[in-house]
Scaffold this active site. Structure first.
Site, mmCIF file in Angstrom:
data_model
loop_
_atom_site.group_PDB
_atom_site.id
_atom_site.type_symbol
_atom_site.label_atom_id
_atom_site.label_comp_id
_atom_site.label_asym_id
_atom_site.label_seq_id
_atom_site.Cartn_x
_atom_site.Cartn_y
_atom_site.Cartn_z
ATOM 1 N N ASP A 104 0.812 -1.213 0.000
ATOM 2 C CA ASP A 104 0.000 0.000 0.000
ATOM 3 C C ASP A 104 0.848 1.267 0.000
ATOM 4 O O ASP A 104 0.390 2.321 0.417
ATOM 5 C CB ASP A 104 -0.969 0.005 1.191
ATOM 6 C CG ASP A 104 -0.297 -0.415 2.483
ATOM 7 O OD1 ASP A 104 0.940 -0.513 2.501
ATOM 8 O OD2 ASP A 104 -1.022 -0.636 3.465
ATOM 9 N N LYS A 155 7.827 2.099 15.833
ATOM 10 C CA LYS A 155 6.863 2.952 16.559
ATOM 11 C C LYS A 155 7.350 3.315 17.968
ATOM 12 O O LYS A 155 6.752 2.927 18.979
ATOM 13 C CB LYS A 155 5.490 2.282 16.597
ATOM 14 C CG LYS A 155 4.963 1.968 15.196
ATOM 15 C CD LYS A 155 3.517 1.515 15.208
ATOM 16 C CE LYS A 155 2.969 1.280 13.818
ATOM 17 N NZ LYS A 155 3.537 0.181 13.059
ATOM 18 N N ASP A 212 1.653 6.056 2.749
ATOM 19 C CA ASP A 212 1.126 4.746 3.123
ATOM 20 C C ASP A 212 -0.388 4.870 2.960
ATOM 21 O O ASP A 212 -1.056 5.493 3.785
ATOM 22 C CB ASP A 212 1.530 4.449 4.563
ATOM 23 C CG ASP A 212 0.725 3.314 5.176
ATOM 24 O OD1 ASP A 212 -0.167 2.771 4.502
ATOM 25 O OD2 ASP A 212 0.978 2.985 6.340
HETATM 26 P P1 GTP Z 1 -4.614 -2.572 8.374
HETATM 27 O O1 GTP Z 1 -5.371 -3.759 8.863
HETATM 28 O O2 GTP Z 1 -5.522 -1.465 8.008
HETATM 29 O O3 GTP Z 1 -3.518 -2.148 9.294
HETATM 30 O O4 GTP Z 1 -3.921 -2.939 6.976
HETATM 31 P P2 GTP Z 1 -2.971 -4.164 6.595
HETATM 32 O O5 GTP Z 1 -3.599 -5.431 7.017
HETATM 33 O O6 GTP Z 1 -2.664 -4.031 5.149
HETATM 34 O O7 GTP Z 1 -1.684 -3.946 7.475
HETATM 35 P P3 GTP Z 1 -0.464 -2.994 7.189
HETATM 36 O O8 GTP Z 1 -0.922 -1.766 6.475
HETATM 37 O O9 GTP Z 1 0.275 -2.822 8.461
HETATM 38 O O10 GTP Z 1 0.433 -3.892 6.217
HETATM 39 C C1 GTP Z 1 1.441 -3.343 5.421
HETATM 40 C C2 GTP Z 1 1.561 -4.189 4.180
HETATM 41 O O11 GTP Z 1 1.947 -5.509 4.511
HETATM 42 C C3 GTP Z 1 0.258 -4.294 3.418
HETATM 43 O O12 GTP Z 1 0.555 -4.248 2.045
HETATM 44 C C4 GTP Z 1 -0.272 -5.639 3.804
HETATM 45 O O13 GTP Z 1 -1.023 -6.240 2.745
HETATM 46 C C5 GTP Z 1 0.988 -6.432 4.040
HETATM 47 N N1 GTP Z 1 0.800 -7.429 5.082
HETATM 48 C C6 GTP Z 1 0.542 -7.188 6.390
HETATM 49 N N2 GTP Z 1 0.458 -8.336 7.057
HETATM 50 C C7 GTP Z 1 0.658 -9.311 6.138
HETATM 51 C C8 GTP Z 1 0.693 -10.739 6.223
HETATM 52 O O14 GTP Z 1 0.500 -11.338 7.274
HETATM 53 N N3 GTP Z 1 0.931 -11.429 5.076
HETATM 54 C C9 GTP Z 1 1.147 -10.791 3.893
HETATM 55 N N4 GTP Z 1 1.373 -11.539 2.806
HETATM 56 N N5 GTP Z 1 1.112 -9.451 3.765
HETATM 57 C C10 GTP Z 1 0.886 -8.740 4.889
#
Ligand code: GTP
Length: 320
Positions: A104, A155, A212
């Protein structure tokens, strides 16, 4: 060369939209968000590995139906394995220097230059860094004179940050990094980076823009940048119909457009309906959505098929 995109998160901050579509497929100024990572990759990247989990079927379908000019490999995690676990899960495809991205991140990094800098440093990895005024909500990296990261704080409490440069979620790694990730659910940011600094993890600071896009405000801000950069007042239809007043940069694909006021920073997807007297600004209106007569939509993401009733004003909301 390969690039891994972490695209398996739940996207909770974009609910309820992400109850029906994974975050990487939300359209941003035209294509799905994930295309804003894939399309600018340097030409030596021939294969993109998507580490997926949540709503993987929709991602599979998108890449089956759309040729993105690179080989795509989707690797599923039965349960999200965290940013580190996701990388470990695709390690069998990673036998050479590779890019990795949070799915993202919308930014202006010159990846070709970043790769040159990475190769010259010969470290285990290079993390893109972005300077901000308040870094406490992010991963904070302090570097030495050579650009090597000396401390990584995920953080940190406000006031305890050792630098104003944050982890931009874009990396180049050597496969040796994968040896430092244990099996199971692992966070790169909390469980890996702080422990590999002795292997020479470098920072690469860039300028331009970085967002982000995981929240509504940030998503719309990224849309704004992309519309301003590329598409000033693009109308997917032949001409704006009489009575449609357009302000600033927008992308309007629908041909169901009654006299209304649109802009700035509005993307109206094909198949949406904008009815008479509606006012829309700083918003995404997705396929099949209906913005009713004299309705007002400000700072919103309006999901597929969502209806804003006649005369209603909504602001700062995600509708699905
Ligand atoms: P929020 O639930 O809104 O925090 O979003 P998110 O689930 O995308 O979490 P976050 O923005 O912290 O994740 C950053 C990036 O890492 C995003 O592109 C997510 O798709 C990816 N990501 C986070 N956790 C995982 C995971 O467990 N597996 C994979 N494959 N990608 C992950």
């Amino acid at each position: 060369m390969k690039a891994v995109i972490l695209a398996g998160g739940l996207g909770t901050r974009l609910r309820p939209l992400t109850f029906s579509m994974p975050k990487p497929l939300i359209p941003m100024a035209g294509p799905p968000m994930v295309r804003h990572i894939i399309d600018p990759l340097p030409k030596e990247v021939d294969t993109v590995i998507l580490a997926v989990s949540y709503m993987k079927d929709l991602l599979e379908r998108y890449f089956r139906e759309n040729d993105v000019g690179r080989d795509i490999i989707l690797i599923n995690e039965d349960e999200p394995m965290g940013t580190g676990g996701a990388l470990k899960n695709v390690s069998k495809w990673l036998d050479d220097t590779f890019f990795a991205f949070n799915g993202d991140v919308i930014c202006s990094i010159d990846l070709t230059t970043m790769l040159e800098v990475h190769k010259a440093h010969r470290g285990i990895g290079t993390m893109a860094l972005w300077p901000v005024s308040d870094p406490s909500a992010f991963g904070v990296a302090a570097t030495d004179d050579l650009g090597r990261i000396t401390t990584f704080q995920e953080k940190p409490p406000k006031g305890k940050e050792l630098s104003n440069k944050i982890n931009a979620g874009a990396y180049i790694f050597e496969p040796a990094l994968l040896d430092h990730i244990s099996e199971g659910v692992v966070s790169l940011e909390r469980e890996v980076f702080p422990h590999i600094l002795h292997r020479s993890l470098y920072g690469y600071t860039f300028d331009g823009y970085w967002i982000d896009a995981g929240t509504r405000e940030n998503f719309l801000c990224a849309q704004h940048i992309l519309l301003d950069r590329g598409q000033s007042n693009t109308c997917g239809i032949d001409n704006y119909p009489t009575g449609v007043r357009v302000i600033g940069n927008n992308l309007i694909e629908t041909d169901y457009l009654e006299p209304s006021t649109i802009g700035p920073n509005v993307y109206v997807e094909n198949g949406a309906k904008v009815c008479r007297g509606a006012t829309i600004s700083n918003s995404l209106i997705m396929e099949g959505a209906i913005i009713g007569n004299r309705a007002t939509v400000l700072n919103c993401m309006v999901g597929p098929g969502a209806i804003v009733d006649d005369g209603v004003t909504i602001s700062d909301e995600i509708l699905a």
